[in-house]
Design a protein around this motif. Structure first.
Motif, short mmCIF file in Angstrom:
data_model
loop_
_atom_site.label_atom_id
_atom_site.label_comp_id
_atom_site.label_asym_id
_atom_site.label_seq_id
_atom_site.Cartn_x
_atom_site.Cartn_y
_atom_site.Cartn_z
N LEU A 160 0.83 -1.20 0.00
CA LEU A 160 0.00 0.00 0.00
C LEU A 160 0.88 1.26 0.00
O LEU A 160 0.68 2.17 -0.81
CB LEU A 160 -0.87 -0.02 1.27
N GLU A 161 1.87 1.27 0.86
CA GLU A 161 2.74 2.45 0.96
C GLU A 161 3.54 2.69 -0.31
O GLU A 161 3.77 3.83 -0.70
CB GLU A 161 3.70 2.28 2.14
N ARG A 162 3.98 1.61 -0.93
CA ARG A 162 4.74 1.75 -2.18
C ARG A 162 3.89 2.38 -3.27
O ARG A 162 4.37 3.21 -4.05
CB ARG A 162 5.24 0.39 -2.66
N MET A 163 2.62 1.97 -3.31
CA MET A 163 1.68 2.54 -4.29
C MET A 163 1.56 4.04 -4.08
O MET A 163 1.64 4.84 -5.00
CB MET A 163 0.29 1.90 -4.14
N GLU A 164 1.37 4.42 -2.82
CA GLU A 164 1.17 5.83 -2.47
C GLU A 164 2.39 6.69 -2.83
O GLU A 164 2.26 7.74 -3.42
CB GLU A 164 0.88 5.95 -0.97
N THR A 165 3.59 6.21 -2.45
CA THR A 165 4.77 7.05 -2.74
C THR A 165 5.03 7.10 -4.24
O THR A 165 5.55 8.09 -4.73
CB THR A 165 6.05 6.53 -2.04
N LYS A 166 4.64 6.06 -4.95
CA LYS A 166 4.84 6.06 -6.39
C LYS A 166 4.05 7.21 -7.02
O LYS A 166 4.51 7.90 -7.92
CB LYS A 166 4.40 4.72 -6.99
N GLU A 167 2.83 7.41 -6.50
CA GLU A 167 1.99 8.51 -7.00
C GLU A 167 2.57 9.88 -6.67
O GLU A 167 2.56 10.78 -7.48
CB GLU A 167 0.59 8.41 -6.38
N ARG A 168 3.06 10.00 -5.44
CA ARG A 168 3.58 11.30 -4.98
C ARG A 168 4.83 11.75 -5.72
O ARG A 168 5.03 12.93 -5.98
CB ARG A 168 3.97 11.22 -3.50
#
Lengths: 312, 312, 312
Positions: A160-168
């Motif tokens: 989940l966190e990897r997905m989020e930072t990828k977007e940011r």
């Protein structure tokens, strides 16, 4: 037949690397760089991850670093001490491997030993025939169903966190022109490195550990510029490896102070890769992380950190 | 508390170091250099020897290598393999420690493992207060009286051999020719360097910067030999790169003093390249330059330079 | 505040690399080696030159260093300072690129900055498909016709000088003595090495492993010169360490072929140590050993060794 420590180590799916810390591993005051330790952690993780994913028939593969969980530097390490890095596989999903690494410092003169770091790394096995293909990971056996369930939770959380930072990630750092002391612009630093053969795996991709070592070096320069004292790495937030970096690329590692408390400094570090030869590919953000540094006096005791000023 | 492989290792007074072999550890065909393996063997030996000799009260000490017994390289090791080096103390006399080291190569892609080396090293503990003082070695426990007796025989045999070679070799060297101080011949120096992967661009040619660094190193040794002081580079004349130097070549960098003024020394440096494998190409001059050095005192202030003498 | 070259970096077509100077970059007194700085200058020049020549369609290429103009070292740099190297393209001819490089030292504790070097480098772009082909350089835009004309004058001047030195130096070397193939003199080799901090223990003595690695390197060059094939270490005879070697010494490692059988070569290697600063101590023999090498074909199978000839 193998007996003794070697045999034991190989049979347990664990690995240990030990190395004595030399002057090149440390700053002028003798504190071992956080980056040196991060590189040793990743070396051990890469060996055990690659070994595990090749214990099945089919495509040969190499374990590529995808993420490092938040890591604390519990005690400083010094020149002349021996660093023992042990790695063990603690969870496997269909396409990823979790490796737990512990770092122990040993003073071979006094016999004193300390656990200095604990780190969790996630690897993804890439096929050697086709490096864009992720292969399946052979499952490990768990000592209990509980340990398997806890592993699964860690796996879901990091995904989940990897997905989020990828977007940011993808924003560009806007350069600042008139740096006043203690502002962000004052300590902001960047470094350029041409990826050479000895930075890479056999297959032409940068070792994650090499990147982390350079990130720590930039963060350290930012911290030293801000507080003008001896500084050491206290922790590193989760590091996500968004995209592979190829041999021959030039990478720009940029760091800027984002926050200070009385006792510590938080520095954001970006790695942007740029292929000199393939101009059409453009520059892309490959890795991002937050480093926390503390300031020390001559007796290695914490010093207060000058507050970060708002301004340009 | 320490559990798992690290804890086990420390309790047995044995050590393992593991490292993945990279391009810089090997020749152009991929065979790991014997020298890389010898260095890893000694690293492990030094750690375990130093640790053992400090397990008692009294002076702290460091284990200094005194002798390595005959060592065979049973199998070649290759880039990408992991070298596991394990070390164990097998005998102690009053003033020396015998360490047995085994090297195992592991192909982490296929899982194949081979014992590539077995080595025996002898260390002598030197006091850190006074490095000319040899301290006493704490005795180890033997698994049987037989193993202790065999160790004693090995100890006596190596002691005898060391005495013999010391007589043959340990003397001060009388050079064949006696260059007079301050002549060209007195400070003239040369070094050979085998061009490895990290010296090269991606395309197998030496980086100009690598050549320049080695040229400055030779010039600096010539300057230091001439005036026996702290010396620094003051300037470099135009450097021309006449011909490319390929990976795998051996280069000879030669320097000689050509001129001295009261304040500076001029040193001519040549780089000659030689392809070991392509005999038809012959040796060719690749780069030439003149370096100017100055001599400094302890406060970094210029010192007068002894004039260059004519003669041999 | 940063002005001049660093400020300009933020504009286009320029590059900066920054690196903190460590113990291995400097001599025992702390002065950074001129060679370290020259290497950083060329690293930056190579990156910007290669990048510029690839900003067009057609063959990909790499910038090969052709010439460095006279360079002055204006101020010494010290361990712990950060070296900022900035590079800018200042002129392009049809087949070459002029790069101007500035080096700035920054003491990150006091904030003091100094311009330590200014260098001008000339690069030639070589096609990656065919490294003997020089490709055309995309032109740059000049800020004024005057700056273009000055660039052209510099270009013509260096071209003339390169021609002249090529005539003087670029020829194949005719050695003073002609050792006959397969004699001892033909393959005899030696190298000098200045003992730096990372070669040493904390107490300023060379690690035995460092010496052994260099001994193996010399033995390997002797073996390769003799049989012109891929060679590997087969065994090492007992090595005795007669005397300690201190930090700051220059060691000479010499190797000569002493015996050949059908399958192997025996090479004797000596290590002689020489303290540059303590002249009264003289040169002494520190280590000696015999290395055995074998010759391998492309499938790693043993090849016969040409017999050693008597003669000079």
């Amino acid at each position: 037949m193998l007996r003794g420590p070697v045999g034991k180590m190989l049979s347990r799916l664990a690995i240990i690397t030990s190395r004595i810390m030399g002057p090149d591993d440390a700053n002028i005051v003798g504190n071992v760089h956080g980056g040196t330790i991060l590189k040793m952690i990743e070396d051990a993780g890469c060996i055990i991850g690659t070994r595990h994913c090749n214990t099945q028939t089919g495509d040969r593969c190499v374990a590529a670093l995808a993420r490092v969980e938040r890591t604390d530097f519990l005690y400083p390490m010094f020149i002349g001490e021996v660093a023992h890095v042990s790695a063990e596989i603690t969870y496997t999903s269909k396409h990823s491997v979790e490796v737990q690494v512990n770092v122990l410092s040993e003073n071979i003169l006094t016999g004193a030993k300390k656990v200095t770091n604990k780190a969790t790394l996630w690897y993804v096995p890439l096929s050697l025939r086709n490096v864009d293909k992720i292969i399946e990971v052979p499952p490990i056996e768990y000592t209990s169903t509980e340990s398997e369930e806890l592993g699964k939770k860690r796996y879901e959380a990091q995904k989940l966190e990897r997905m989020e930072t990828k977007e940011r990630n993808g924003e560009v750092i806007t350069p600042v022109s008139f740096p006043e002391p203690y502002t962000v612009g004052f300590s902001q630093s960047s470094l350029i490195h041409l990826i050479g053969p000895s930075d890479c795996t056999l297959h032409g991709f940068v070792h994650g550990g090499v990147t982390m070592k350079l990130m720590d070096e930039v963060a350290g320069i930012v911290a030293a510029r801000h507080c003008k004292t001896n500084i050491v790495t206290a922790s590193v937030d989760a590091i996500n490896f968004h995209r592979k970096i190829k041999k021959g690329c030039v990478i720009t590692i940029s760091g800027r102070m984002t926050f200070t408390s009385n006792k510590s400094m938080e520095i954001e570090v970006f790695v942007d890769a740029d292929s000199l030869l393939e101009t059409d590919k453009g520059k892309y953000r490959a890795v991002t992380a937050f480093f926390t540094y503390i300031s020390l006096d001559k007796e290695n005791k914490p010093l207060p950190v000058p507050p970060l000023k708002v301004g340009i």
